[in-house]
Design a protein around this motif. Sequence first.
Motif, PDB file in Angstrom:
ATOM      1  N   GLY A   1      52.663  99.001  68.145  1.00  0.00           N
ATOM      2  CA  GLY A   1      51.445  98.192  68.076  1.00  0.00           C
ATOM      3  C   GLY A   1      51.365  97.061  69.081  1.00  0.00           C
ATOM      4  O   GLY A   1      52.358  96.373  69.339  1.00  0.00           O
ATOM      5  N   HIS A   2      50.152  96.873  69.671  1.00  0.00           N
ATOM      6  CA  HIS A   2      49.948  95.717  70.550  1.00  0.00           C
ATOM      7  C   HIS A   2      48.496  95.250  70.582  1.00  0.00           C
ATOM      8  O   HIS A   2      48.195  94.240  71.198  1.00  0.00           O
ATOM      9  CB  HIS A   2      50.434  96.017  71.974  1.00  0.00           C
ATOM     10  N   GLU A   3      47.582  95.958  69.934  1.00  0.00           N
ATOM     11  CA  GLU A   3      46.172  95.542  69.897  1.00  0.00           C
ATOM     12  C   GLU A   3      45.918  94.829  68.572  1.00  0.00           C
ATOM     13  O   GLU A   3      45.533  95.454  67.601  1.00  0.00           O
ATOM     14  CB  GLU A   3      45.243  96.760  70.012  1.00  0.00           C
ATOM     15  N   SER A   4      46.122  93.529  68.538  1.00  0.00           N
ATOM     16  CA  SER A   4      46.132  92.856  67.244  1.00  0.00           C
ATOM     17  C   SER A   4      45.354  91.552  67.181  1.00  0.00           C
ATOM     18  O   SER A   4      45.089  90.905  68.195  1.00  0.00           O
ATOM     19  CB  SER A   4      47.583  92.578  66.813  1.00  0.00           C
ATOM     20  N   SER A   5      45.025  91.205  65.946  1.00  0.00           N
ATOM     21  CA  SER A   5      44.455  89.899  65.621  1.00  0.00           C
ATOM     22  C   SER A   5      45.182  89.379  64.398  1.00  0.00           C
ATOM     23  O   SER A   5      45.842  90.138  63.681  1.00  0.00           O
ATOM     24  CB  SER A   5      42.956  90.030  65.319  1.00  0.00           C
ATOM     25  N   GLY A   6      45.075  88.083  64.149  1.00  0.00           N
ATOM     26  CA  GLY A   6      45.759  87.539  62.986  1.00  0.00           C
ATOM     27  C   GLY A   6      45.367  86.107  62.682  1.00  0.00           C
ATOM     28  O   GLY A   6      44.438  85.557  63.287  1.00  0.00           O
ATOM     29  N   VAL A   7      46.107  85.513  61.757  1.00  0.00           N
ATOM     30  CA  VAL A   7      45.855  84.148  61.307  1.00  0.00           C
ATOM     31  C   VAL A   7      47.127  83.326  61.520  1.00  0.00           C
ATOM     32  O   VAL A   7      48.231  83.775  61.171  1.00  0.00           O
ATOM     33  CB  VAL A   7      45.451  84.129  59.818  1.00  0.00           C
ATOM     34  N   ILE A   8      46.973  82.154  62.099  1.00  0.00           N
ATOM     35  CA  ILE A   8      48.131  81.295  62.369  1.00  0.00           C
ATOM     36  C   ILE A   8      48.780  80.867  61.052  1.00  0.00           C
ATOM     37  O   ILE A   8      48.126  80.330  60.164  1.00  0.00           O
ATOM     38  CB  ILE A   8      47.726  80.047  63.175  1.00  0.00           C
ATOM     39  N   SER A   9      50.092  81.131  60.962  1.00  0.00           N
ATOM     40  CA  SER A   9      50.844  80.814  59.751  1.00  0.00           C
ATOM     41  C   SER A   9      51.741  79.586  59.914  1.00  0.00           C
ATOM     42  O   SER A   9      52.009  78.864  58.956  1.00  0.00           O
ATOM     43  CB  SER A   9      51.707  82.022  59.356  1.00  0.00           C
ATOM     44  N   LYS A  10      52.172  79.328  61.164  1.00  0.00           N
ATOM     45  CA  LYS A  10      53.073  78.206  61.430  1.00  0.00           C
ATOM     46  C   LYS A  10      52.948  77.852  62.894  1.00  0.00           C
ATOM     47  O   LYS A  10      52.728  78.734  63.734  1.00  0.00           O
ATOM     48  CB  LYS A  10      54.517  78.602  61.093  1.00  0.00           C
TER      49      LYS A  10
ATOM     50  N   GLY B   1      46.478 104.591  72.924  1.00  0.00           N
ATOM     51  CA  GLY B   1      47.058 105.829  73.421  1.00  0.00           C
ATOM     52  C   GLY B   1      48.520 105.695  73.788  1.00  0.00           C
ATOM     53  O   GLY B   1      49.301 106.637  73.627  1.00  0.00           O
ATOM     54  N   SER B   2      48.921 104.517  74.274  1.00  0.00           N
ATOM     55  CA  SER B   2      50.330 104.325  74.630  1.00  0.00           C
ATOM     56  C   SER B   2      51.210 104.336  73.382  1.00  0.00           C
ATOM     57  O   SER B   2      52.330 104.871  73.404  1.00  0.00           O
ATOM     58  CB  SER B   2      50.516 103.016  75.401  1.00  0.00           C
ATOM     59  N   ASP B   3      50.723 103.748  72.282  1.00  0.00           N
ATOM     60  CA  ASP B   3      51.472 103.794  71.023  1.00  0.00           C
ATOM     61  C   ASP B   3      51.697 105.236  70.588  1.00  0.00           C
ATOM     62  O   ASP B   3      52.796 105.624  70.181  1.00  0.00           O
ATOM     63  CB  ASP B   3      50.713 103.053  69.914  1.00  0.00           C
ATOM     64  N   VAL B   4      50.631 106.024  70.663  1.00  0.00           N
ATOM     65  CA  VAL B   4      50.707 107.425  70.258  1.00  0.00           C
ATOM     66  C   VAL B   4      51.648 108.194  71.178  1.00  0.00           C
ATOM     67  O   VAL B   4      52.395 109.071  70.739  1.00  0.00           O
ATOM     68  CB  VAL B   4      49.299 108.063  70.257  1.00  0.00           C
ATOM     69  N   HIS B   5      51.638 107.840  72.471  1.00  0.00           N
ATOM     70  CA  HIS B   5      52.508 108.526  73.424  1.00  0.00           C
ATOM     71  C   HIS B   5      53.979 108.234  73.125  1.00  0.00           C
ATOM     72  O   HIS B   5      54.815 109.150  73.151  1.00  0.00           O
ATOM     73  CB  HIS B   5      52.163 108.106  74.852  1.00  0.00           C
TER      74      HIS B   5
END
Length: 358
Positions: free
Chosen positions: A71-80, A48-52
């Motif tokens: 954006g701040h709600e994230s997941s990912g894969v370590i690249s380095k 909701g904060s992103d949309v705001h």
Amino acid sequence: MSTQTTTAKNLSFVLEGVSQVKFEDRPIPELKDPHDVLINVRYTGICGSDVHYWGHGSIGDFVLKDPMVLGHESSGVISKVGSEVTTLKVGDRVAMEPGIPCRRCDPCKAGKYNLCVDMAFAATPPNDGTLAKYYVLPEDFCYKIPDGISLQEAAVVEPLAVAVHIVKQAAVSPGQSVVVFGAGPVGLLCCAVARAFGASTAIAVDIQATRLDFAKEYAATAVFRPAKTSHSENATRLKEENGLDLGADVAIDASGAEPAVHTGIHVLRAGGTYVQGGMGRSETCLPVMVACTKEATIKGSFRYGSGDYRLAVDLVASGRVNVKQLITGTVTFENAEQAFKEVHAGKGIKTLIAGVEE
């Protein structure tokens, strides 16, 4: 907008002004500290904060002055990984905690780093967010996820950590009754976490019938839709319908709506605890007399603190909280703007944006 993603160095979704966004290929961020890691962001939830920020350009004192990655709600894969990183390696899948405290101020040293006076939080001006191909974090703000958790689920760990912090602020214990106002993602997760903490009753309150239908199927033991009457009358009816003769042990507001604040304090038992988790207007009225005569404990809750993210991952891994049910759908990175419009229109529970893979 059509965008080539296969050759992008660091394709980012950038907010330039109110309702003005663009895709921009930025430089790949460098590791400036030996304990930092570079993450290939795979999924990002729309908050909701992103949309705001997208719709208004500011939240309180945080005002967009320069272009900012959302954006701040994230997941990912370590690249380095940096030269001093010991807990992660390239290829590890992680949930990303998106706020970096200074680690030196009094709140940080007191173990309350979420209250850091110099917190650099993703997608909060002037700090860029995580809706990019790559993002850098310290290793201790990345949480390796077990094989049984998908990267989509890992992106929902962020709002789950918010709910964990709220429920910990309320000190929910086994057998207690909890009333949660607001059946959006955080409110729903507060119901789920309260149940995981042992609450025997978790009542979801909202004005939208469709949200209440979902809440009942998800984690709420009961639901309540307020009528257009006084706050005290709604509280009385809620207690009567749910056998809470003396009132609820805990009331949590995850909506920010002033009527919820009033009803929440009215619904408490004497000596009960009220936690404000939803952000609404900067100033609101409070039923002071009721709060005083009940000797209610009233607390605020802000983001998440020490141990909250790790506990959130454990709750998902153990099956005590199901975040998969909250995921309405996933869109491609190129369709990020359309996804923001749909979330703004109130569609779905939690929409994810797929990132640009390496």
